[in-house]
Write a protein that holds these residues in place. Structure first.
Motif, PDB file in Angstrom:
ATOM      1  N   LYS A 223      41.879  22.628  18.470  1.00 24.00           N
ATOM      2  CA  LYS A 223      41.597  22.975  19.623  1.00 24.00           C
ATOM      3  C   LYS A 223      42.546  24.393  19.752  1.00 24.00           C
ATOM      4  CE  LYS A 223      41.526  18.316  22.059  1.00 24.00           C
ATOM      5  NZ  LYS A 223      41.892  17.630  22.967  1.00 24.00           N
ATOM      6  N   LYS A 224      41.734  25.142  20.537  1.00 23.44           N
ATOM      7  CA  LYS A 224      42.048  26.396  20.877  1.00 23.44           C
ATOM      8  C   LYS A 224      43.132  26.460  21.835  1.00 23.44           C
ATOM      9  CE  LYS A 224      37.691  29.042  20.366  1.00 23.44           C
ATOM     10  NZ  LYS A 224      36.643  29.968  20.997  1.00 23.44           N
ATOM     11  N   ALA A 225      44.244  27.559  21.926  1.00 18.49           N
ATOM     12  CA  ALA A 225      45.142  27.412  22.720  1.00 18.49           C
ATOM     13  C   ALA A 225      44.774  27.608  24.203  1.00 18.49           C
ATOM     14  CB  ALA A 225      46.113  28.778  22.695  1.00 18.49           C
ATOM     15  N   LYS A 226      45.506  26.942  25.244  1.00 21.96           N
ATOM     16  CA  LYS A 226      44.868  27.051  26.628  1.00 21.96           C
ATOM     17  C   LYS A 226      44.699  28.524  27.260  1.00 21.96           C
ATOM     18  CE  LYS A 226      46.011  25.075  31.145  1.00 21.96           C
ATOM     19  NZ  LYS A 226      47.167  24.306  32.140  1.00 21.96           N
ATOM     20  N   LYS A 227      43.509  28.697  27.935  1.00 25.17           N
ATOM     21  CA  LYS A 227      43.248  29.882  28.394  1.00 25.17           C
ATOM     22  C   LYS A 227      44.139  30.346  29.316  1.00 25.17           C
ATOM     23  CE  LYS A 227      38.298  29.305  27.799  1.00 25.17           C
ATOM     24  NZ  LYS A 227      36.921  29.406  28.573  1.00 25.17           N
ATOM     25  N   LYS A 228      44.644  31.433  29.386  1.00 25.28           N
ATOM     26  CA  LYS A 228      45.246  32.350  30.321  1.00 25.28           C
ATOM     27  C   LYS A 228      44.526  32.529  31.598  1.00 25.28           C
ATOM     28  CE  LYS A 228      48.172  36.731  31.383  1.00 25.28           C
ATOM     29  NZ  LYS A 228      48.121  38.050  30.645  1.00 25.28           N
ATOM     30  N   THR A 229      45.245  32.285  32.851  1.00 21.56           N
ATOM     31  CA  THR A 229      44.499  32.377  34.136  1.00 21.56           C
ATOM     32  C   THR A 229      45.436  33.667  35.027  1.00 21.56           C
ATOM     33  OG1 THR A 229      44.020  29.985  34.171  1.00 21.56           O
ATOM     34  CG2 THR A 229      43.955  31.273  36.317  1.00 21.56           C
ATOM     35  N   VAL A 230      44.532  34.465  35.476  1.00 23.34           N
ATOM     36  CA  VAL A 230      44.913  35.625  36.222  1.00 23.34           C
ATOM     37  C   VAL A 230      44.481  35.641  37.724  1.00 23.34           C
ATOM     38  CG1 VAL A 230      45.466  37.933  36.245  1.00 23.34           C
ATOM     39  CG2 VAL A 230      45.090  36.759  34.051  1.00 23.34           C
ATOM     40  N   ASP A 231      45.360  35.641  38.464  1.00 26.77           N
ATOM     41  CA  ASP A 231      44.825  36.020  39.939  1.00 26.77           C
ATOM     42  C   ASP A 231      44.767  37.364  40.376  1.00 26.77           C
ATOM     43  OD1 ASP A 231      44.728  33.200  40.048  1.00 26.77           O
ATOM     44  OD2 ASP A 231      46.902  33.081  40.663  1.00 26.77           O
ATOM     45  N   TYR A 232      43.511  37.909  40.966  1.00 25.21           N
ATOM     46  CA  TYR A 232      43.266  38.899  41.201  1.00 25.21           C
ATOM     47  C   TYR A 232      42.637  38.832  42.752  1.00 25.21           C
ATOM     48  CZ  TYR A 232      43.262  40.790  36.637  1.00 25.21           C
ATOM     49  OH  TYR A 232      43.755  41.129  35.402  1.00 25.21           O
ATOM     50  N   SER A 233      43.112  40.066  43.532  1.00 27.08           N
ATOM     51  CA  SER A 233      42.483  40.503  44.849  1.00 27.08           C
ATOM     52  C   SER A 233      41.344  41.619  44.502  1.00 27.08           C
ATOM     53  CB  SER A 233      43.377  41.078  45.669  1.00 27.08           C
ATOM     54  OG  SER A 233      44.443  40.094  46.179  1.00 27.08           O
ATOM     55  N   VAL A 234      40.241  41.446  45.091  1.00 29.53           N
ATOM     56  CA  VAL A 234      39.159  42.173  44.711  1.00 29.53           C
ATOM     57  C   VAL A 234      38.985  42.944  46.137  1.00 29.53           C
ATOM     58  CG1 VAL A 234      36.734  42.692  43.782  1.00 29.53           C
ATOM     59  CG2 VAL A 234      38.099  41.362  42.945  1.00 29.53           C
ATOM     60  N   LEU A 235      38.627  44.285  46.291  1.00 31.45           N
ATOM     61  CA  LEU A 235      38.329  44.987  47.467  1.00 31.45           C
ATOM     62  C   LEU A 235      37.248  45.555  47.610  1.00 31.45           C
ATOM     63  CD1 LEU A 235      41.958  46.674  48.089  1.00 31.45           C
ATOM     64  CD2 LEU A 235      41.166  44.175  48.563  1.00 31.45           C
ATOM     65  N   TYR A 236      36.317  45.088  48.484  1.00 28.20           N
ATOM     66  CA  TYR A 236      34.899  45.514  48.806  1.00 28.20           C
ATOM     67  C   TYR A 236      35.043  46.675  49.787  1.00 28.20           C
ATOM     68  CZ  TYR A 236      29.966  45.694  48.995  1.00 28.20           C
ATOM     69  OH  TYR A 236      28.416  45.880  48.819  1.00 28.20           O
ATOM     70  N   ILE A 237      35.420  47.881  49.386  1.00 20.51           N
ATOM     71  CA  ILE A 237      35.838  48.945  50.228  1.00 20.51           C
ATOM     72  C   ILE A 237      34.583  49.800  50.780  1.00 20.51           C
ATOM     73  CG2 ILE A 237      37.182  50.832  50.591  1.00 20.51           C
ATOM     74  CD1 ILE A 237      39.132  49.798  48.390  1.00 20.51           C
ATOM     75  N   THR A 238      34.230  49.862  52.009  1.00 23.77           N
ATOM     76  CA  THR A 238      33.043  50.895  52.345  1.00 23.77           C
ATOM     77  C   THR A 238      33.685  52.098  53.197  1.00 23.77           C
ATOM     78  OG1 THR A 238      32.619  49.334  54.409  1.00 23.77           O
ATOM     79  CG2 THR A 238      31.619  48.750  52.450  1.00 23.77           C
ATOM     80  N   ASN A 239      32.895  53.038  53.395  1.00 26.49           N
ATOM     81  CA  ASN A 239      33.086  53.944  54.312  1.00 26.49           C
ATOM     82  C   ASN A 239      32.091  54.052  55.340  1.00 26.49           C
ATOM     83  OD1 ASN A 239      30.968  55.185  53.222  1.00 26.49           O
ATOM     84  ND2 ASN A 239      31.892  56.631  51.920  1.00 26.49           N
ATOM     85  N   SER A 240      32.321  55.272  56.496  1.00 27.24           N
ATOM     86  CA  SER A 240      31.502  55.160  57.561  1.00 27.24           C
ATOM     87  C   SER A 240      29.943  55.481  57.049  1.00 27.24           C
ATOM     88  CB  SER A 240      31.688  56.357  58.336  1.00 27.24           C
ATOM     89  OG  SER A 240      31.841  57.634  57.542  1.00 27.24           O
ATOM     90  N   ALA A 241      29.502  55.953  55.941  1.00 27.08           N
ATOM     91  CA  ALA A 241      28.262  56.359  55.374  1.00 27.08           C
ATOM     92  C   ALA A 241      27.620  54.800  54.590  1.00 27.08           C
ATOM     93  CB  ALA A 241      28.118  57.351  54.347  1.00 27.08           C
ATOM     94  N   GLY A 242      28.426  53.778  54.737  1.00 28.77           N
ATOM     95  CA  GLY A 242      28.065  52.636  54.034  1.00 28.77           C
ATOM     96  C   GLY A 242      28.116  52.599  52.606  1.00 28.77           C
ATOM     97  N   GLU A 243      28.682  53.539  51.923  1.00 25.95           N
ATOM     98  CA  GLU A 243      28.785  53.672  50.597  1.00 25.95           C
ATOM     99  C   GLU A 243      30.043  52.735  50.120  1.00 25.95           C
ATOM    100  OE1 GLU A 243      27.980  58.313  49.577  1.00 25.95           O
ATOM    101  OE2 GLU A 243      29.661  57.944  50.335  1.00 25.95           O
ATOM    102  N   ILE A 244      30.176  52.255  48.701  1.00 24.47           N
ATOM    103  CA  ILE A 244      30.894  51.314  48.254  1.00 24.47           C
ATOM    104  C   ILE A 244      31.918  51.926  47.118  1.00 24.47           C
ATOM    105  CG2 ILE A 244      31.122  49.225  47.425  1.00 24.47           C
ATOM    106  CD1 ILE A 244      27.882  48.905  48.237  1.00 24.47           C
ATOM    107  N   LEU A 245      33.320  51.715  47.358  1.00 21.55           N
ATOM    108  CA  LEU A 245      34.066  51.995  46.256  1.00 21.55           C
ATOM    109  C   LEU A 245      34.034  51.412  44.995  1.00 21.55           C
ATOM    110  CD1 LEU A 245      35.907  54.591  45.851  1.00 21.55           C
ATOM    111  CD2 LEU A 245      37.961  53.018  46.602  1.00 21.55           C
ATOM    112  N   VAL A 246      33.848  52.344  43.996  1.00 22.07           N
ATOM    113  CA  VAL A 246      33.869  51.573  42.560  1.00 22.07           C
ATOM    114  C   VAL A 246      34.685  52.412  41.804  1.00 22.07           C
ATOM    115  CG1 VAL A 246      31.606  50.442  42.863  1.00 22.07           C
ATOM    116  CG2 VAL A 246      31.723  52.691  41.930  1.00 22.07           C
TER     117      VAL A 246
END
Length: 343
Positions: A223-246
């Motif tokens: 058996k493979k070693a147990k997978k690592k779990t990582v917690d993230y915050s993902v920000l869906y950031i927009t501006n006044s023009a409706g564009e999205i930051l990537v």
């Protein structure tokens, strides 16, 4: 001991009558067959079909792919995962174009020197295209041969693969391409990991595990070693023009792919604003949670809607219009987030 000729005849007769229809089995073009083997690594056939067809429509020749930019190539791989595969393939194809006048080497010793061409890919392509007598041993073949020979060796051990390659060598002295494909086909459709269809197996009488009632016990695999779990915050950031930051990743994992700004779940809004050099208005509660499972780790992601008035960012960040999303290469997890937000 398996009798070589009788076993091989039984296997190949079954394969010729029952093999699945696949677009890469309808060509002798080494570039196309090579592409299919790269795509099929750690990916199911039904997933690969549409990607394969779209890829060769867009990059029909060695020259077409070698002259294409990486971003364009990645876009046609988007969703298949394991992106190092296509980067290596792209680099190798460039070498074929520049060093071999666009002709894929037919010598296994030359072919395996190309970037990303490991022992299995070398064996598969060289046997299928040119019938070079090299056994192609992947996970399917390891499982099938373990059962046929009732072998308790750990198939996760590199030494086992070497031993199986040696044992299979007599079977590929002729018709090596068909034999290799037949063994893989048997493992994919009959001698499967769990619901094994022994009653339909064309080589049942040759199978020691079946005779001894040990099919469900084999193969042996640590058996493979147990997978690592990582917690993230993902920000869906927009501006006044409706564009999205990537932003574009500059990491080994998903390198060069685009994503929505993603931060360690424990990062404060202050540290995030410092990173972005902008004032960010983030909703307190996440819109939704999602996760993405890699072979070695799992990402748990909370997705937040956010807003900023800042009009321009330095690389690797940039504003993206919604209709520009299809022009950039996003990972499966990021495309999933985009679709969730915009439906």
């Amino acid at each position: 001991m398996i009798e070589t000729k009788e076993f091989k005849d039984d296997l190949l007769n079954w394969f010729h009558e029952n093999k699945r229809q696949m677009p890469w089995r309808e060509t002798t073009n080494p570039y196309y067959i090579w592409l299919s083997e790269v795509m099929l690594q750690q990916t199911q056939v039904n997933t690969v079909r549409p990607y394969y067809n779209a890829f060769i429509d867009r990059f029909p020749t060695i020259q077409a792919l070698s002259e294409s930019k990486e971003d364009d190539v990645l876009k046609y791989w988007e969703g298949l995962g394991y992106y190092s595969r296509v980067r290596n393939f792209h680099e190798a194809v460039k070498e074929v174009h520049n060093k071999y006048d666009g002709i894929v080497p037919d010598n296994p010793e030359e072919f395996k020197k190309l970037k990303g061409v490991g022992p299995y890919t070398n064996a598969a392509v060289m046997s299928i295209v040119h019938n070079h007598p090299i056994p192609a041993v992947d996970g399917n073949v390891l499982r099938v041969w373990s059962r046929l020979t009732c072998n308790d060796r750990d198939i996760a051990a590199p030494k086992t693969k070497k031993i199986f390659e040696e044992e299979l060598q007599p079977f590929v002295k002729s018709e090596s391409g068909d034999f290799n494909q037949a063994m893989m086909e048997l493992g994919a459709t009959i001698c499967t990991p769990k619901k094994t269809l022994c009653i339909m197996c064309p080589v049942q009488k040759h199978c020691s595990a079946f005779a001894e009632g040990r099919v469900s016990e084999l193969p042996v695999k640590t058996k493979k070693a147990k997978k690592k779990t990582v917690d993230y915050s993902v920000l869906y950031i927009t501006n006044s023009a409706g564009e999205i930051l990537v932003r574009q990743r500059d990491t080994k994992l998903l390198n060069s792919m685009w994503e929505f700004p993603m931060f360690d779940a424990e990062d404060s809004i202050h540290s995030i604003e410092e990173e972005l050099d902008a004032v960010i208005d983030v909703q307190e509660e996440p819109m939704f949670t999602t996760k993405h499972v890699f072979t070695h780790m799992t990402w748990n992601m909370k997705v937040y809607r956010a807003y900023t008035q800042k009009q321009s960012f330095e690389p690797p960040y940039k504003w993206m219009k919604k209709d520009e999303k299809e022009k950039l290469s996003f990972s499966t997890s990021m495309s999933k987030i985009f679709n969730e937000v915009n439906t």
